[in-house]
Design a protein around this motif. Structure first.
Motif, mmCIF file in Angstrom:
data_model
loop_
_atom_site.group_PDB
_atom_site.id
_atom_site.type_symbol
_atom_site.label_atom_id
_atom_site.label_comp_id
_atom_site.label_asym_id
_atom_site.label_seq_id
_atom_site.Cartn_x
_atom_site.Cartn_y
_atom_site.Cartn_z
ATOM 1 N N HIS A 348 0.808 -1.214 0.000
ATOM 2 C CA HIS A 348 0.000 0.000 0.000
ATOM 3 C C HIS A 348 0.846 1.271 0.000
ATOM 4 C CE1 HIS A 348 1.026 -0.425 4.274
ATOM 5 N NE2 HIS A 348 0.790 0.862 4.398
ATOM 6 N N GLY A 349 2.177 1.099 0.024
ATOM 7 C CA GLY A 349 3.052 2.241 0.217
ATOM 8 C C GLY A 349 3.684 2.780 -1.045
ATOM 9 N N LEU A 350 4.906 3.316 -0.910
ATOM 10 C CA LEU A 350 5.547 4.090 -1.955
ATOM 11 C C LEU A 350 6.271 3.241 -2.992
ATOM 12 C CD1 LEU A 350 7.170 6.871 0.273
ATOM 13 C CD2 LEU A 350 4.932 6.902 -0.832
ATOM 14 N N ALA A 351 6.623 2.016 -2.645
ATOM 15 C CA ALA A 351 7.405 1.196 -3.563
ATOM 16 C C ALA A 351 6.632 0.942 -4.859
ATOM 17 C CB ALA A 351 7.771 -0.135 -2.897
ATOM 18 N N ARG A 352 7.317 1.223 -5.986
ATOM 19 C CA ARG A 352 6.701 1.054 -7.309
ATOM 20 C C ARG A 352 5.292 1.630 -7.302
ATOM 21 N NH1 ARG A 352 9.919 -2.849 -5.941
ATOM 22 N NH2 ARG A 352 8.325 -4.005 -4.825
ATOM 23 N N PHE A 353 5.209 2.865 -6.876
ATOM 24 C CA PHE A 353 3.915 3.488 -6.578
ATOM 25 C C PHE A 353 2.994 3.525 -7.785
ATOM 26 C CE2 PHE A 353 1.047 7.132 -6.028
ATOM 27 C CZ PHE A 353 0.469 6.796 -4.819
ATOM 28 N N ASP A 354 3.505 3.914 -8.935
ATOM 29 C CA ASP A 354 2.671 3.959 -10.138
ATOM 30 C C ASP A 354 3.090 2.879 -11.141
ATOM 31 O OD1 ASP A 354 5.061 4.985 -11.003
ATOM 32 O OD2 ASP A 354 4.263 6.890 -11.722
ATOM 33 N N GLY A 355 3.723 1.837 -10.629
ATOM 34 C CA GLY A 355 4.238 0.774 -11.478
ATOM 35 C C GLY A 355 5.673 0.986 -11.872
ATOM 36 N N SER A 356 6.175 2.182 -11.612
ATOM 37 C CA SER A 356 7.584 2.490 -11.877
ATOM 38 C C SER A 356 8.276 2.749 -10.548
ATOM 39 C CB SER A 356 7.699 3.729 -12.768
ATOM 40 O OG SER A 356 7.340 4.901 -12.037
ATOM 41 N N HIS A 357 9.592 2.911 -10.611
ATOM 42 C CA HIS A 357 10.360 3.256 -9.410
ATOM 43 C C HIS A 357 10.275 4.765 -9.211
ATOM 44 C CE1 HIS A 357 12.086 -0.792 -8.900
ATOM 45 N NE2 HIS A 357 12.076 -0.832 -10.224
ATOM 46 N N LEU A 358 9.111 5.211 -8.800
ATOM 47 C CA LEU A 358 8.848 6.647 -8.704
ATOM 48 C C LEU A 358 9.595 7.278 -7.547
ATOM 49 C CD1 LEU A 358 7.301 9.160 -9.600
ATOM 50 C CD2 LEU A 358 5.384 8.401 -8.169
ATOM 51 N N TYR A 359 9.588 6.636 -6.382
ATOM 52 C CA TYR A 359 10.203 7.212 -5.179
ATOM 53 C C TYR A 359 11.603 6.659 -4.918
ATOM 54 C CZ TYR A 359 5.800 9.396 -3.825
ATOM 55 O OH TYR A 359 4.659 10.185 -3.786
ATOM 56 N N GLU A 360 11.907 5.463 -5.422
ATOM 57 C CA GLU A 360 13.161 4.807 -5.101
ATOM 58 C C GLU A 360 14.065 4.729 -6.336
ATOM 59 O OE1 GLU A 360 10.263 1.355 -6.034
ATOM 60 O OE2 GLU A 360 10.188 3.437 -5.335
ATOM 61 N N TYR A 361 15.383 4.644 -6.077
ATOM 62 C CA TYR A 361 16.314 4.375 -7.166
ATOM 63 C C TYR A 361 15.948 3.038 -7.814
ATOM 64 C CZ TYR A 361 19.614 7.987 -5.473
ATOM 65 O OH TYR A 361 20.215 9.163 -5.097
ATOM 66 N N GLU A 362 16.031 2.986 -9.133
ATOM 67 C CA GLU A 362 15.646 1.772 -9.843
ATOM 68 C C GLU A 362 16.660 0.649 -9.670
ATOM 69 O OE1 GLU A 362 14.226 0.350 -14.328
ATOM 70 O OE2 GLU A 362 14.839 2.423 -13.947
ATOM 71 N N ASP A 363 17.940 0.965 -9.781
ATOM 72 C CA ASP A 363 18.990 -0.047 -9.658
ATOM 73 C C ASP A 363 19.128 -0.448 -8.193
ATOM 74 O OD1 ASP A 363 21.562 -1.395 -9.449
ATOM 75 O OD2 ASP A 363 22.031 -0.571 -11.431
ATOM 76 N N PRO A 364 18.999 -1.746 -7.873
ATOM 77 C CA PRO A 364 19.084 -2.153 -6.455
ATOM 78 C C PRO A 364 20.421 -1.836 -5.818
ATOM 79 C CG PRO A 364 19.103 -4.060 -7.925
ATOM 80 C CD PRO A 364 18.741 -2.873 -8.765
ATOM 81 N N ARG A 365 21.450 -1.620 -6.611
ATOM 82 C CA ARG A 365 22.744 -1.232 -6.036
ATOM 83 C C ARG A 365 22.697 0.171 -5.442
ATOM 84 N NH1 ARG A 365 26.457 -2.399 -11.140
ATOM 85 N NH2 ARG A 365 24.568 -1.546 -12.103
ATOM 86 N N ARG A 366 21.635 0.879 -5.764
ATOM 87 C CA ARG A 366 21.405 2.185 -5.157
ATOM 88 C C ARG A 366 20.064 2.250 -4.436
ATOM 89 N NH1 ARG A 366 23.856 6.830 -9.313
ATOM 90 N NH2 ARG A 366 26.051 6.315 -8.865
#
Length: 729
Positions: A348-366
């Motif tokens: 229900h939160g911010l992760a992949r909020f609109d289906g994209s990495h809107l709030y978080e860095y996309e690359d897991p190394r970041r």
């Protein structure tokens, strides 16, 4: 056809097909009224001004749920309401799709004014002119630039994603004005990603109020309702925090004290019970572990998802305002822990909020934090930067918070924080500094201090990153203070040693003065030191029961005399034997025993002594405020130094970190005359041995410790003494 998108819940531009719609220029009729009510069997439109019918809408032959009314060309669009029948009941409805202008112009913030986010996005209570009446409404706006469709769902539409599709704007926001939605109404967003796939229902990132598990629903909230008593909060007399006493009581609201049924206190109960305790104990500030809404109790608030909502575990936002208000009326400052470093992956939160990495860095190394299994904000994303700075300003503006302590700063400053080689991406220069986070901190501090100049910001930063608490225009990060993690680690390591071995670790106590003026330090004994198997502070101490308590008493007094502001976690004053647990109250029953009452009394006396003795705080960040008398007596594990204020008055501090008393201990003093002991941790009032020191001591001529006079002490075992020149009556 576009109407099919309504039924498929894929409509991104409902304003172009619902409400009043113009017909073609060559048509003999001029207006079309169209509504989409999937559960309706009959719909009539009525004039909001006269109440008279405009006409009955006809069910579309090809699109169930779509009703239309065609009006003659001479007719003009006017405010209306709908009379709706279903198979089981009838109701009246103010159609949201007649308020397109009010929704379109909801969002117009600019990057230089991040506070506009919480003034425009989320659920904003507004008023509308409708016919001859003024009606209440809520304007909803959410940023989801990569979504293909967004629907408002909630109490107002039976959580039906078909009922109220939101309008996409050119800047990536989705908007809708819904009449007659008042404070307390629950809502969420139903979002489809760019490929049309339905995401978990999302709570509002800008929600001011939220429900707990299992719904995690956002609630419309009215910020104008609460009447503050601290009306002069923003115009209060300026105080220089660097030269003022600051003793902070850190606490977790849910476990400081609990009711008989082990239920946490509410915000209002906390105000009633905590504030008298803080006044009695002499603390100047409280610091709350994060109260921002979070899904998991066991995170203690350090995995937040509601950066604009005080957790409803303990009451409403108004209840939290009451708590802060009451603290201010009692003269107590309120600091909040604030977590811009990471957030959990809950659906229900911010992760992949609109289906994209809107709030978080996309690359897991970041974008992925290995220590906390959580997402890392994208500090290079302009919207995320505005979102985070807006959150900080929001707590200051709406809740009158006095300061923000920023958690996990080091994890934000370094790309390689807690990562092995190959698990991180260097910056543009090949280094490990996160320039985007550094820039964010500078902007955050600039915004806070320019708009709330009496607020303070504090960094929990555990490395030697330079100039954390130096102004931005000098190249610093701009924080007001920094936690001194080095002092904490070194001094705890020392005091945990058996006294027989402390002579080999004497440098652990003295090294902090090498860098004491590099930053504006706060000395923390925080919650981090009494969890995760570390044991309580008391249980870190060596020796038998008496020696453990004596060690801790001497250590606390050393802390209060050392340059830097002070922070102690709740329960430290009780000398708890057990680790802190967020699931139960502090061990208040320990105060039935003399040892624990003695420790509490010592912390009380330390606070009050500290606050009334300017040498202990006024020049915390100036070399003029401190002088070693003897920092080299490793063999006897003693320390002596003086603290001085701007007028030249001095407090002399002597520490004996062995269980052996020191007879005829000489201490250099500046002036001739009588000296008095103003605090002795070995006093019987603190469960000490009450070793005879002498309450008044006469100085003798003779250079000692580089000073012209000296006094002779009988130094108690495992004790710290404060002395000063006796004042003339």
């Amino acid at each position: 056809m576009t109407l099919a998108l309504l039924q498929q819940v894929k409509c991104a531009e409902p304003f172009s097909i619902l409400g009043w719609q113009p017909l073609k220029a060559d048509s003999t009729v001029g207006l079309l009224l169209r509504v989409y009510l999937p559960n309706a069997t009959a719909v009539t439109a009525l004039s909001a001004k006269t109440g008279k019918p405009l006409g009955e809408l006809t069910l579309h032959a090809d699109y169930p749920g779509v009703f239309e009314l065609v009006l003659a060309k001479k007719r003009k669009a006017e405010a209306y309401f709908l009379s709706v029948k279903t198979a089981t009941y009838s109701y009246q409805l103010l159609d949201p799709y007649q308020f397109t202008d009010e929704a379109y112009y909801a969002v117009h913030y600019v990057a230089s004014q991040p506070e506009n986010l919480y003034r425009q996005l989320g659920a904003q209570l507004i008023q509308l002119e409708h016919g001859s009446k003024t009606i209440n409404a809520t304007r909803f706006a959410v940023f989801a630039p990569n979504a293909s469709a967004v629907s408002l769902i909630g109490d107002m539409n039976n959580w039906d994603g078909r009922a109220q599709p939101m309008q996409r704007t050119h800047c990536g926001h989705w908007v809708l004005v819904v009449p007659e939605v008042a404070a307390g109404v629950r809502y969420k967003f139903e979002i489809k990603d760019r490929n049309g796939h339905l995401l978990p229902h999302k709570s509002d990132p800008m929600a001011f109020y939220a429900e707990q598990y299992p719904s995690h629903a956002s609630l419309v909230y009215d910020h104008t309702h609460y009447q503050w008593q601290d009306v002069d909060w923003r115009n209060r007399k300026p105080v220089d925090p660097l030269s003022s006493p600051m003793s902070i009581y850190e606490l977790q609201a849910g476990s400081w004290r609990r009711g008989d049924d082990n239920q946490p206190l509410s915000y209002r109960q906390l105000a009633e019970q905590l504030i008298p305790y803080i006044l009695d104990m002499g603390y100047t500030h409280i610091e709350l572990l994060p109260v921002m809404e979070h899904p998991f109790d066991g995170s203690w608030g350090y995995q937040p998802l509601g950066l604009f909502a005080p957790t409803s575990r303990f009451g409403s936002p108004d209840d939290f305002k009451y708590f802060v208000d009451a603290c201010h009326q009692a003269g107590i400052g309120v600091i909040l822990d604030w977590v811009p470093a990471h957030f959990p992956e809950d659906g229900h939160g911010l992760a992949r909020f609109d289906g994209s990495h809107l709030y978080e860095y996309e690359d897991p190394r970041r974008g992925w934090h290995p220590d906390w299994n959580s997402c890392i904000y994208d500090y290079g994303n302009n919207y995320v930067r505005q979102f985070l700075v807006a959150s900080a300003l929001y707590w200051l503006e709406h809740f009158h918070i006095d300061g923000l302590r920023v958690d996990a700063v080091a994890s934000m400053l370094y790309w390689d924080y807690s990562r092995n080689e190959g698990e991180w991406i260097p910056n543009i220069d090949g280094g490990n500094h996160n320039y985007e986070a550094i820039s964010l901190f500078r902007w955050f501090n600039t915004e806070v201090y320019s708009k709330f100049p009496q607020a303070i910001t504090i960094a929990e930063e555990s490395t030697s990153f330079p100039m954390v608490s130096r102004p931005v225009d000098m190249g610093g990060l701009g924080f007001g203070f920094k936690w001194n993690m080095g002092w904490m680690n070194d001094s705890l390591r020392y005091i945990s040693k058996d006294p027989a071995y402390r002579r080999y670790h004497h440098n652990d106590l003295t090294f902090s003065m090498v860098y004491a003026y590099n930053e504006n330090f706060i000395l923390p004994l925080s919650h981090d030191e009494v969890v995760h198997g570390k044991g309580s502070l008391l249980n870190k101490m060596p020796g038998d029961e008496w020696q453990q308590a004596a060690n801790l008493r001497a250590y606390y007094a050393f802390m209060f005399a050392h340059p830097g502001k002070k922070l102690n976690f709740m329960g430290n004053e009780l000398a708890q034997a057990s680790e802190w647990s967020h699931m139960q109250s502090l061990d208040w029953h320990l105060l039935d025993f003399e040892k624990h009452r003695g420790m509490q009394q010592l912390l009380r006396d330390l606070n009050h002594t500290y606050r009334r003795c300017a040498p202990l705080y006024e020049l915390d960040y100036s070399h003029d405020g401190f002088r070693w008398l003897d920092h080299q007596d490793a063999d006897n594990s003693t320390l002596s130094f003086l603290r001085r204020d701007s007028s030249g008055d001095a407090i002399y501090v002597v520490c004996n970190f062995t269980p052996l008393p020191r007879s005829n201990f000489l201490l250099g003093v500046e002036h001739s005359g009588e000296y008095e002991v103003i605090l002795n941790t070995d006093s019987e009032y603190y469960w000490g041995s009450n070793y005879v020191v002498g309450s008044t001591l006469h100085s003798n001529t003779g250079v000692y410790h580089g000073l012209a006079q000296h006094i002779c002490l009988q130094l108690p075992p495992l004790a710290t003494l404060y002395l000063r020149k006796k004042r003339q009556a």
